[in-house]
Design a protein around this motif. Sequence first.
Motif: not given
Length: 611
Positions: A416-422, A558-573, A575-581
């Motif tokens: 959403g608009y308010l939380l998308a911006r990284t 475990r390359g595919a598992a890393f890619a999945a975590r990486y996409l989760d990081l990008l999707r978060a926009g 919504s989460r701080r750098h330490g948590e991500l």
Amino acid sequence: MNQPITRNLPASAPDDLGGGGDLAPLPEWRLGDLYGGTEDPAIEADFAAIAADCGAFGADFRGRVSELDAAGLAGAIRRYEALEQRLARLHAYAQLVFSADASSAVSGRFYQSVTERITAIGTGLLFFTLEINRIEDAPFAALADEGGLAVYAPWLRDLREGRPHQLSDDLERLLHEKDVTGHAAWSRLFDETIAALRVPVGGEDLTLSAALNRLSDPDRGVREAAGRAIGVVLQRNARLFTLITNTLAKDKAIEDGWRHYPTPISARNRSNRVEDEVVAALVAAVTSAYPRLAHRYYTLKAGWLGLDRLEHWDRNAPLPDDADRPVAWPEAQAHVLAAYRGFSPELAAIGERFFTNAWIDAVPRPGKSGGAFAHPTVPDVHPYILLNYHGRSRDVMTLAHELGHGIHQSLAAEQGYLLARTPLTLAETASVFGEMLTFRSLLDGETDPARRRLMLARKVEDMLNTVVRQIAFFTFEQRLHERRRDSELLGEEIGDIWLGVQRESLGPAFTFSDEYRMFWAYVPHFIHSPFYVYAYAFGDCLVNALYGIYQDEVASGRGAAFAARYLDLLRAGGSRRHGELLAPFGIDAADSAFWQRGLDVIAGFIDELEN
């Protein structure tokens, strides 16, 4: 108002890069997904409807935000978000039109008119966030504990961190309304001046972007002619650039003082949601590494070029035997998408949409904004990418960089608009990671040892531009803003600061001819986004560490598992701080060893070249 504006967008690291050459056909964007043209009746209709809806919003909530329960506040935030997004759509369109031709008086007037109207309408929404922040901590904590506000918890957290720096309603409104005749107006003057500059080189009158490209020419005589001509043209406009810089630095100091920010960088760090000590650790790590990185590499480069000392126009010179053959657009597209696909088919599928849907403008044109950026527009449309493609290998990396931004923005849009911006601390992650994927893919496919050596040297130079050069830029800004708090600076004094940090960062391999003292004047980040530049170094060191973890996980299956975590990081926009991500990757940005690991990657590449 939370407008996505070019000066705060993730962009390619500002540098002496540009290009030339006939590589047609190159794509040009079509902005019809926003509006059909500057005379599109939908623009006036949207302005009228938004103005009416903003009036209704004010009538419903002004003066009674503190009386709302959790469900009522969540509903009000949803309405506020929708209004901000509709305004942002208008602003994004005007901004992209202006970026496509900043020299056009018609585009400039349209951009200014839209900006002024958005500011006037947005003033009617300003009360909402101010009233949220006037709620005392205890009652707000009780309110936020209720479930209805959970989705907006990150936005509210970030908003309320600005409470100590919030001014009275009247002052906030004054600053908001005067921005169009203050910072925004000076920024526009800078953009239009840069777009109109013409640099005489070799009998041609070149745009600044094209002239900067000559600094990468194999012929040292061409590089020198371009370097000297650029300095002459910038010096000819020194009074204007000095006035713009002094005015905006003082403007920032005044506002920082009213908001009780202790240092010139404090406001940037707060907006980036990063702790002061993290940034300080990054800057200290990079500056202490100048000798083993830039000083060592450029001493090697001087020897390779057969020179006792380098001049500034030699910094991006191709190495001997590096023809850097032109790369046509279809080939660049294929390289970048193949690299993304090798990491994640989902990432490549999103990236491919930018090419098939005319979301990229790559044609170098007089008046077009220099450099490159990806604009997120609004979540219900899609990002657009601007770059000036000249067919050099660095342009391929720029494409990989900006496509990374575009993919990141596309994935984060679901917040959403308010939380998308990284925040900037993570905004360069996807872009620099995309560059690394592309570089590694090309390097792995090269079997000629000599070509591999040249590719490695180019990569080192790009990394030095991203890390060392950007921290030097950051240091330049720190010194300039600190001194401007005491008095206005002469152009010669700004030039002295510039040359001082260049000597510190680039090292004894360089001499600097006198006209180089004006090269600070064309860097847009100093004008549009003070202290933005450390985000590039943050992103590069972070990506070096991330890529090392990725390689380890690929080796263990475990390359595919890393890619999945990486996409989760990008999707978060946002919504989460750098330490948590970064925690799922075992990364702690507050740990000095983290920065050293990133810098060690660059040093390791230089070791290979040195040996």
